[in-house]
Design an enzyme around this catalytic site. Structure first.
Site, PDB file in Angstrom:
ATOM      1  N   MET A  30       0.486   0.507  67.444  1.00  0.00           N
ATOM      2  CA  MET A  30       1.379   1.648  67.867  1.00  0.00           C
ATOM      3  C   MET A  30       1.226   2.700  66.830  1.00  0.00           C
ATOM      4  SD  MET A  30       4.278   0.144  70.352  1.00  0.00           S
ATOM      5  CE  MET A  30       5.278  -0.454  69.131  1.00  0.00           C
ATOM      6  N   GLY A  31       0.590   2.510  65.543  1.00  0.00           N
ATOM      7  CA  GLY A  31       0.446   3.647  64.531  1.00  0.00           C
ATOM      8  C   GLY A  31       1.425   3.350  63.528  1.00  0.00           C
ATOM      9  N   TYR A  32       1.690   4.375  62.661  1.00  0.00           N
ATOM     10  CA  TYR A  32       2.509   4.440  61.356  1.00  0.00           C
ATOM     11  C   TYR A  32       1.843   3.285  60.572  1.00  0.00           C
ATOM     12  CZ  TYR A  32       6.180   6.337  58.855  1.00  0.00           C
ATOM     13  OH  TYR A  32       6.807   7.079  57.724  1.00  0.00           O
ATOM     14  N   GLU A  35      -0.735  -1.441  55.558  1.00  0.00           N
ATOM     15  CA  GLU A  35      -1.800  -2.358  54.859  1.00  0.00           C
ATOM     16  C   GLU A  35      -2.137  -3.623  56.009  1.00  0.00           C
ATOM     17  OE1 GLU A  35      -1.928  -4.699  51.130  1.00  0.00           O
ATOM     18  OE2 GLU A  35      -0.764  -2.780  50.438  1.00  0.00           O
ATOM     19  N   HIS A  37      -1.880  -3.354  59.426  1.00  0.00           N
ATOM     20  CA  HIS A  37      -2.868  -2.726  60.377  1.00  0.00           C
ATOM     21  C   HIS A  37      -4.484  -2.633  59.799  1.00  0.00           C
ATOM     22  CE1 HIS A  37       0.918  -0.741  61.500  1.00  0.00           C
ATOM     23  NE2 HIS A  37       0.506  -1.456  62.800  1.00  0.00           N
ATOM     24  N   GLN A  61       6.502  -1.233  76.924  1.00  0.00           N
ATOM     25  CA  GLN A  61       6.977  -2.492  76.177  1.00  0.00           C
ATOM     26  C   GLN A  61       8.491  -1.986  75.598  1.00  0.00           C
ATOM     27  OE1 GLN A  61       3.400  -2.333  73.785  1.00  0.00           O
ATOM     28  NE2 GLN A  61       4.645  -3.059  72.111  1.00  0.00           N
ATOM     29  N   GLN A 149      -0.834 -12.192  63.020  1.00  0.00           N
ATOM     30  CA  GLN A 149      -0.134 -13.532  63.063  1.00  0.00           C
ATOM     31  C   GLN A 149       1.276 -13.148  63.035  1.00  0.00           C
ATOM     32  OE1 GLN A 149      -0.983 -16.971  60.796  1.00  0.00           O
ATOM     33  NE2 GLN A 149       1.137 -17.501  60.983  1.00  0.00           N
ATOM     34  N   ARG A 188       8.529  -0.786  61.247  1.00  0.00           N
ATOM     35  CA  ARG A 188       9.864  -0.815  61.550  1.00  0.00           C
ATOM     36  C   ARG A 188      10.675  -0.988  60.083  1.00  0.00           C
ATOM     37  NH1 ARG A 188       9.253  -3.066  66.952  1.00  0.00           N
ATOM     38  NH2 ARG A 188      10.023  -1.521  68.288  1.00  0.00           N
TER      39      ARG A 188
HETATM   40  P1  AMP Z   1       1.871  -2.646  65.863  1.00  0.00           P
HETATM   41  O1  AMP Z   1       1.669  -1.100  65.648  1.00  0.00           O
HETATM   42  O2  AMP Z   1       3.402  -3.021  65.268  1.00  0.00           O
HETATM   43  O3  AMP Z   1       2.062  -2.725  67.322  1.00  0.00           O
HETATM   44  O4  AMP Z   1       0.959  -3.776  65.262  1.00  0.00           O
HETATM   45  C1  AMP Z   1      -0.311  -3.803  65.828  1.00  0.00           C
HETATM   46  C2  AMP Z   1      -1.159  -4.858  65.050  1.00  0.00           C
HETATM   47  O5  AMP Z   1      -0.944  -4.898  63.891  1.00  0.00           O
HETATM   48  C3  AMP Z   1      -0.404  -6.080  65.886  1.00  0.00           C
HETATM   49  O6  AMP Z   1      -1.662  -7.067  66.235  1.00  0.00           O
HETATM   50  C4  AMP Z   1       0.273  -6.706  64.651  1.00  0.00           C
HETATM   51  O7  AMP Z   1       0.527  -8.009  64.952  1.00  0.00           O
HETATM   52  C5  AMP Z   1      -0.414  -6.236  63.518  1.00  0.00           C
HETATM   53  N1  AMP Z   1       0.441  -6.462  62.652  1.00  0.00           N
HETATM   54  C6  AMP Z   1       1.679  -5.652  62.271  1.00  0.00           C
HETATM   55  N2  AMP Z   1       2.097  -6.023  60.962  1.00  0.00           N
HETATM   56  C7  AMP Z   1       1.132  -6.788  60.398  1.00  0.00           C
HETATM   57  C8  AMP Z   1       1.335  -7.480  59.026  1.00  0.00           C
HETATM   58  N3  AMP Z   1       2.251  -7.264  58.286  1.00  0.00           N
HETATM   59  N4  AMP Z   1       0.283  -8.195  58.848  1.00  0.00           N
HETATM   60  C9  AMP Z   1      -0.786  -8.367  59.604  1.00  0.00           C
HETATM   61  N5  AMP Z   1      -0.940  -7.910  61.008  1.00  0.00           N
HETATM   62  C10 AMP Z   1       0.206  -6.938  61.373  1.00  0.00           C
END
Ligand code: AMP
Length: 282
Positions: A30-32, A35, A37, A61, A149, A188
């Site tokens: 979802m961007g932003y 490390e 990502h 979602q 994870q 977040r």
């Molecule tokens: P999001 O942008 O929050 O939807 O996350 C996108 C992907 O990055 C998802 O598969 C998350 O589980 C992964 N992700 C987010 N934060 C972390 C983190 N601290 N360590 C590893 N993967 C992450």
């Protein structure tokens, strides 16, 4: 790195890559970007020849009172970060209209798994996640897709969806990337004040306490969950949503620990709702 916004363009680029014999890796986000990502993108490039990263803040979602409008966005910053890594071949950044030109009449739901843990407060969240991941998989048709994870329930749900529907994509799970304090990196975290950020280390600390208890022979899921709860509730800035010890297969609480388990927590700090988990096989 090519930056594109339409489904037709992704299809075209992936088709060309596949025709030249390349394997396709996909990292939905979802961007932003942080490390966490970027570690997924790096893992994708190590395993695959051609890497597609999507950035899409998926309205399906988010619940009515959640942070859809306020969710941090900065596509220029993200695009620069990604292209600096050299690990992404395509950045797919569709608009909501491109993804959902009309209201969705179709959804993917895993009601049992989706109702546990975060699903108790975020009632339609995982239906929105499963639906968009399914749609993105249909668009990109990856050989491998990479998930963190950190979102343990999400991983359990996506893996089960892929299995149930015989989807031809292999799910690769990447360990959680943390600050040196132990706090899991999250888009977040930007909502946290410096003081809250310090206190938020209690999520990881309480999980590490529980891990230690297991290493010392504790096998009662209820006692561990209670111990985690007490530690989080003792923090003056933390407002506990849940702390549970569950089976990784069913996401249901376990009384006697055996097999693959997940200890998972969700905690509010001010406006931010943070999650973390620890998984192990007993
Ligand atoms: P999001 O942008 O929050 O939807 O996350 C996108 C992907 O990055 C998802 O598969 C998350 O589980 C992964 N992700 C987010 N934060 C972390 C983190 N601290 N360590 C590893 N993967 C992450």
């Amino acid at each position: 790195m090519i930056r594109i916004e339409t489904i037709a363009d992704v299809r075209q680029l992936v088709r060309e890559a596949r025709q030249s014999g390349k394997t396709i890796g996909f990292v939905p986000t979802m961007g932003y970007l942080h490390e966490g990502h970027l570690t997924l993108v790096e893992a994708a490039k190590r395993a695959c020849d051609f890497v597609v990263v999507s950035i899409f803040v998926n309205p399906l979602q988010f619940g009515p009172n959640e942070d859809l409008e306020k969710y941090p966005r900065n596509i220029e910053r993200d695009s620069n970060l990604l292209s600096e890594t050299g690990h992404a071949d395509v950045l797919f950044n569709p608009s909501v209209d491109e993804m959902y030109p009309m209201p969705m009449a179709t959804s993917i739901d895993l009601p049992e798994l989706g109702a546990q843990l975060c699903g108790r407060t975020r009632l339609t969240h995982f239906k929105g996640v499963a639906t968009v991941v399914n749609k993105l998989f249909n668009i990109v048709q990856p050989d491998f897709a990479f998930f963190g994870q950190k979102d343990g329930q999400q991983v359990a749900i996506i893996k089960r969806m892929v299995k149930d529907l015989s989807m031809p994509t292999e799910i690769i799970v990447v360990p959680t990337v943390r600050e040196s304090s132990g706090l899991a990196k999250s888009s977040r975290n930007i909502y946290l004040s410096p003081e809250e950020r310090e206190h938020a280390t209690i999520l990881h600390q309480s999980l590490m306490w529980a891990k230690e208890q297991i290493e010392r022979g504790e096998r009662s899921g209820l006692a561990l969950a209670q111990g985690i709860r007490e530690r989080i509730e003792a923090d003056p800035l933390a407002k506990l949503d849940y702390a549970e010890v569950v089976s990784l297969d069913t996401l249901l609480p376990m009384t006697h620990l055996q097999g693959p388990i997940m200890m998972a927590v969700a905690v509010y700090f001010g406006k931010a709702r943070l999650i973390d988990n620890f998984q192990l096989n007993i």
